[in-house]
Design a protein around this motif. Sequence first.
Motif, mmCIF file in Angstrom:
data_model
loop_
_atom_site.group_PDB
_atom_site.id
_atom_site.type_symbol
_atom_site.label_atom_id
_atom_site.label_comp_id
_atom_site.label_asym_id
_atom_site.label_seq_id
_atom_site.Cartn_x
_atom_site.Cartn_y
_atom_site.Cartn_z
ATOM 1 N N LEU A 66 0.800 -1.109 0.005
ATOM 2 C CA LEU A 66 0.113 -0.047 0.022
ATOM 3 C C LEU A 66 0.863 1.207 0.109
ATOM 4 C CD1 LEU A 66 -2.837 1.031 0.284
ATOM 5 C CD2 LEU A 66 -2.444 1.108 2.689
ATOM 6 N N ILE A 67 0.205 2.215 -0.724
ATOM 7 C CA ILE A 67 0.977 3.607 -0.559
ATOM 8 C C ILE A 67 -0.043 4.525 -0.663
ATOM 9 C CG2 ILE A 67 1.164 5.055 -2.799
ATOM 10 C CD1 ILE A 67 4.233 4.467 -2.929
ATOM 11 N N ASN A 79 4.810 -1.326 -7.655
ATOM 12 C CA ASN A 79 5.737 -2.359 -8.052
ATOM 13 C C ASN A 79 6.677 -1.636 -9.140
ATOM 14 O OD1 ASN A 79 4.227 -2.248 -10.472
ATOM 15 N ND2 ASN A 79 3.196 -4.446 -9.794
ATOM 16 N N SER A 80 6.358 -0.427 -9.490
ATOM 17 C CA SER A 80 7.278 0.131 -10.462
ATOM 18 C C SER A 80 7.876 1.827 -10.189
ATOM 19 C CB SER A 80 6.331 0.556 -11.778
ATOM 20 O OG SER A 80 5.915 -0.589 -12.398
ATOM 21 N N LYS A 81 9.098 1.582 -10.020
ATOM 22 C CA LYS A 81 9.701 2.926 -9.204
ATOM 23 C C LYS A 81 9.678 3.816 -10.676
ATOM 24 C CE LYS A 81 11.892 5.429 -6.525
ATOM 25 N NZ LYS A 81 11.263 6.081 -5.480
ATOM 26 N N VAL A 82 9.392 4.934 -10.126
ATOM 27 C CA VAL A 82 9.293 5.965 -11.408
ATOM 28 C C VAL A 82 10.303 7.386 -10.844
ATOM 29 C CG1 VAL A 82 8.086 7.843 -12.703
ATOM 30 C CG2 VAL A 82 7.224 5.359 -12.169
ATOM 31 N N ILE A 117 -1.721 4.682 -11.180
ATOM 32 C CA ILE A 117 -1.525 4.888 -9.973
ATOM 33 C C ILE A 117 -1.170 3.819 -8.945
ATOM 34 C CG2 ILE A 117 -2.263 6.226 -7.619
ATOM 35 C CD1 ILE A 117 -1.363 8.027 -9.973
ATOM 36 N N ARG A 118 -1.951 2.662 -9.083
ATOM 37 C CA ARG A 118 -1.674 1.449 -8.317
ATOM 38 C C ARG A 118 -0.344 0.933 -8.609
ATOM 39 N NH1 ARG A 118 -7.557 -0.892 -9.384
ATOM 40 N NH2 ARG A 118 -8.423 -0.268 -7.359
ATOM 41 N N ARG A 119 0.247 1.065 -9.585
ATOM 42 C CA ARG A 119 1.554 0.811 -9.996
ATOM 43 C C ARG A 119 3.025 1.775 -9.561
ATOM 44 N NH1 ARG A 119 2.053 -1.792 -15.689
ATOM 45 N NH2 ARG A 119 3.928 -2.685 -14.836
ATOM 46 N N LEU A 120 2.660 2.778 -9.277
ATOM 47 C CA LEU A 120 3.713 3.862 -9.071
ATOM 48 C C LEU A 120 4.247 3.869 -7.850
ATOM 49 C CD1 LEU A 120 2.342 6.901 -11.314
ATOM 50 C CD2 LEU A 120 4.045 5.177 -11.854
ATOM 51 N N ASP A 121 5.451 4.239 -7.628
ATOM 52 C CA ASP A 121 6.119 4.390 -6.362
ATOM 53 C C ASP A 121 6.453 6.032 -6.472
ATOM 54 O OD1 ASP A 121 7.359 4.717 -4.144
ATOM 55 O OD2 ASP A 121 9.012 3.180 -4.305
ATOM 56 N N TYR A 122 5.606 6.813 -6.036
ATOM 57 C CA TYR A 122 6.068 8.183 -6.075
ATOM 58 C C TYR A 122 5.347 9.041 -5.115
ATOM 59 C CZ TYR A 122 6.196 12.668 -8.334
ATOM 60 O OH TYR A 122 6.340 14.112 -8.919
ATOM 61 N N ALA A 186 9.160 6.056 -22.551
ATOM 62 C CA ALA A 186 9.865 4.787 -21.702
ATOM 63 C C ALA A 186 8.902 4.492 -20.583
ATOM 64 C CB ALA A 186 11.070 5.356 -21.572
ATOM 65 N N VAL A 187 8.535 5.431 -19.904
ATOM 66 C CA VAL A 187 7.534 5.084 -18.649
ATOM 67 C C VAL A 187 6.408 4.745 -19.131
ATOM 68 C CG1 VAL A 187 6.499 6.418 -16.697
ATOM 69 C CG2 VAL A 187 8.842 7.025 -17.220
ATOM 70 N N ARG A 188 5.919 5.157 -20.211
ATOM 71 C CA ARG A 188 4.430 5.103 -20.861
ATOM 72 C C ARG A 188 4.253 3.694 -21.173
ATOM 73 N NH1 ARG A 188 -0.152 8.014 -22.129
ATOM 74 N NH2 ARG A 188 -1.396 6.594 -23.663
ATOM 75 N N GLU A 189 5.476 3.202 -21.983
ATOM 76 C CA GLU A 189 5.601 1.968 -22.689
ATOM 77 C C GLU A 189 5.579 0.892 -21.399
ATOM 78 O OE1 GLU A 189 8.905 2.096 -25.253
ATOM 79 O OE2 GLU A 189 7.540 2.668 -27.020
ATOM 80 N N LYS A 190 6.353 1.143 -20.133
ATOM 81 C CA LYS A 190 6.122 0.240 -19.359
ATOM 82 C C LYS A 190 4.777 0.044 -18.598
ATOM 83 C CE LYS A 190 8.579 -0.875 -14.830
ATOM 84 N NZ LYS A 190 9.728 -0.642 -14.227
ATOM 85 N N LEU A 191 4.117 0.972 -18.413
ATOM 86 C CA LEU A 191 2.766 1.407 -17.796
ATOM 87 C C LEU A 191 1.716 1.188 -18.690
ATOM 88 C CD1 LEU A 191 3.506 4.121 -15.455
ATOM 89 C CD2 LEU A 191 3.228 1.893 -14.686
ATOM 90 N N LEU A 192 1.801 1.378 -19.917
ATOM 91 C CA LEU A 192 0.534 1.284 -20.870
ATOM 92 C C LEU A 192 1.167 0.919 -22.196
ATOM 93 C CD1 LEU A 192 -0.986 4.899 -20.039
ATOM 94 C CD2 LEU A 192 -1.847 2.536 -19.724
#
Length: 333
Positions: A66-67, A79-82, A117-122, A186-192
């Motif tokens: 949880l964040i 689970n994805s550090k941005v 948002i569920r996938r971001l560590d920010y 590069a970030v977008r391709e990882k998430l979308l």
Amino acid sequence: LRLLLCIGRTQAHGLDDSPRLRADKVLHAALRDGGQPAETLAEHVRAGGRRQLEEHCVVYLPQGGLIGTGDAGRMRETNSKVTLSGVPETMLQTVYARAKETQNRGAVRDEKAVEIIRRLDYDFSLADKDSAMSSGVIARTIVLDRLTKAHPGSVAVNIACGLDTRCYRMQGYQHWYNLDLPETIAVREKLLPENGKISQIAMSAMDDWGGMIRESGDALVIIEGLTMYLSEADVQRIFDVIARRFPRVTVLVEVMNPLVVRNFKEKSIEGSHAKFTWGVRDGQALAALLPGFQLVEEHSLIEGMAEFLPIYKVLGKIPLVRNISNRIVVLQK
């Protein structure tokens, strides 16, 4: 499992028994005593403190979990550090605004934003407190979604797309291109990760990206949340690229009033080190800078604000309020 608990801004009332301070004591006691913070917090939750922790804390579980900051805490799993800074970082704050709106008031429905948002560590704490930025993003989304739907069958190019998810909310387009800087894509391709009728273009909006568009026919270009970070010459360069590529094109472009550029700062945008640098008075003034383009219409974001804050139906009738708001200018070539 490393746990970092950041308590939000402390209220000035000084009550030692406030929920915010009680949560703070729980964490510090656990860390001081060398115990297990997660177990201590779980015990606090079992004792009835879940709501307190959700509303007053930011909990980061970097290995997954949880964040959150209040509303956001109930929708983020990481689970994805941005790591970004400057203008590209603003894309995280805008997608957060749409996700939060989706899970709360619901003036827009953007399940893809919630998924991201569920996938971001920010740390979204600045965006969480910046109601002006959030309201502007939602108003802009409402207006642009409505205008985009009026162009079925077009080849769509979303310039400075960031993590925009409009391509998932629209139907009937011939092909949809999302264009942004290489580090953003590069970030977008990882998430979308996208394929089929949706493509990514990793280039600057000022580069000659026209050759990447394969389709012909009517085109729709969307420029959202970009021009206020550029110069007049940059904006003219973008429209030059558009004009050389498309014989027939409609452009939906967001612009900011110069008075706002000079005097207004959004808390979350300042925190990302991006700066407002350019504005134009209205659509007529913008069209005068762009040879070959004619003004069709323009829409104040007040129109979008009125969808979820009814008071703006009245305020929008006041010329000063209507004119100082960002607007979506519709141009055609």
